[in-house]
Design a protein around this motif. Structure first.
Motif, short mmCIF file in Angstrom:
data_model
loop_
_atom_site.label_atom_id
_atom_site.label_comp_id
_atom_site.label_asym_id
_atom_site.label_seq_id
_atom_site.Cartn_x
_atom_site.Cartn_y
_atom_site.Cartn_z
N ALA A 156 49.20 48.08 39.93
CA ALA A 156 49.33 48.18 38.48
C ALA A 156 50.55 49.01 38.09
O ALA A 156 51.21 48.73 37.09
CB ALA A 156 48.07 48.78 37.87
N ARG A 157 50.87 50.00 38.89
CA ARG A 157 52.03 50.86 38.60
C ARG A 157 53.30 50.41 39.32
O ARG A 157 54.39 50.60 38.83
CB ARG A 157 51.74 52.30 39.00
CG ARG A 157 50.79 52.95 38.08
CD ARG A 157 50.90 54.46 38.21
NE ARG A 157 50.46 55.02 36.96
CZ ARG A 157 51.23 55.72 36.14
NH1 ARG A 157 52.46 55.97 36.47
NH2 ARG A 157 50.76 56.18 35.03
N VAL A 161 44.39 44.41 35.53
CA VAL A 161 45.86 44.47 35.48
C VAL A 161 46.40 43.26 34.74
O VAL A 161 47.27 43.38 33.87
CB VAL A 161 46.45 44.55 36.91
CG1 VAL A 161 47.95 44.33 36.90
CG2 VAL A 161 46.09 45.89 37.54
N TYR A 162 45.89 42.08 35.05
CA TYR A 162 46.36 40.84 34.41
C TYR A 162 46.08 40.89 32.91
O TYR A 162 46.93 40.54 32.10
CB TYR A 162 45.66 39.63 35.04
CG TYR A 162 45.92 38.35 34.32
CD1 TYR A 162 47.13 37.68 34.46
CD2 TYR A 162 44.96 37.81 33.47
CE1 TYR A 162 47.38 36.51 33.78
CE2 TYR A 162 45.20 36.64 32.78
CZ TYR A 162 46.41 35.99 32.94
OH TYR A 162 46.64 34.83 32.26
N VAL A 214 40.88 48.52 49.64
CA VAL A 214 39.90 48.40 48.56
C VAL A 214 40.49 48.73 47.19
O VAL A 214 40.24 48.03 46.22
CB VAL A 214 38.68 49.31 48.85
CG1 VAL A 214 37.69 49.28 47.70
CG2 VAL A 214 37.99 48.86 50.14
N PHE A 215 41.29 49.78 47.09
CA PHE A 215 41.76 50.24 45.79
C PHE A 215 43.26 50.07 45.56
O PHE A 215 43.79 50.59 44.57
CB PHE A 215 41.41 51.72 45.62
CG PHE A 215 39.94 51.98 45.65
CD1 PHE A 215 39.12 51.56 44.62
CD2 PHE A 215 39.36 52.62 46.73
CE1 PHE A 215 37.75 51.78 44.65
CE2 PHE A 215 38.00 52.86 46.78
CZ PHE A 215 37.19 52.43 45.73
N GLY A 216 43.93 49.34 46.42
CA GLY A 216 45.38 49.17 46.30
C GLY A 216 45.82 48.49 45.03
O GLY A 216 46.96 48.66 44.59
N ALA A 217 44.93 47.73 44.40
CA ALA A 217 45.30 47.07 43.14
C ALA A 217 45.67 48.10 42.08
O ALA A 217 46.47 47.81 41.19
CB ALA A 217 44.16 46.19 42.66
N ASN A 240 38.67 44.33 44.27
CA ASN A 240 40.05 43.92 44.03
C ASN A 240 40.15 42.86 42.94
O ASN A 240 41.07 42.89 42.13
CB ASN A 240 40.70 43.43 45.33
CG ASN A 240 41.19 44.60 46.14
OD1 ASN A 240 42.20 45.19 45.79
ND2 ASN A 240 40.47 44.96 47.18
N ALA A 241 39.22 41.92 42.90
CA ALA A 241 39.24 40.91 41.84
C ALA A 241 39.10 41.57 40.48
O ALA A 241 39.82 41.23 39.53
CB ALA A 241 38.12 39.89 42.07
#
Length: 113
Positions: free
Chosen positions: A18-19, A103-104, A11-14, A96-97
């Motif tokens: 980012a890092r 991040v994008y 769920v929160f891996g995005a 995630n989206a």
């Protein structure tokens, strides 16, 4: 890695991506796998392996999926329905989206103040 950590990563891996950009494809594969299992209403192929290994070690097996057995009693008072599965998958994809969009956006526009 515990199931809780795997689900949190799904769920929160995005946020980790980012890092640590090298985790991108690993995380996208985890999201596709987790959402696919939920959307198809399938049992993760690792669950029968877990049950078999438990029985080989002299423990008790269980029926149903991993989420049904371990997480649902903690989160939901009733049984896992198809609607709940679809909501879980949609929630994971939506979170995630949103995180990947952020991040994008940061990458293309620079950090905002």
């Amino acid at each position: 890695m515990t199931a809780c950590c795997k689900n949190a990563y799904l769920v929160f891996g995005a946020l980790l991506v980012a890092r640590h950009r090298r985790l991108l494809f690993v995380h996208l594969a985890a999201v596709a796998w987790g959402a696919g299992i939920e959307l198809l209403g399938a049992v993760c192929p690792l669950t029968p392996l877990e049950v078999w290994l438990r029985m080989q070690a002299g423990g008790a097996g269980y029926s149903g999926g991993f989420i049904d057995h371990y997480l649902l009693p903690l989160i939901y008072p009733g049984a896992l329905t198809r609607t709940v599965q679809l909501v879980l998958a949609a929630g994971a994809l939506a979170i995630n989206a949103a995180l990947y969009f952020r991040v994008y956006r940061r990458r293309t526009m620079g950090p905002t103040r």
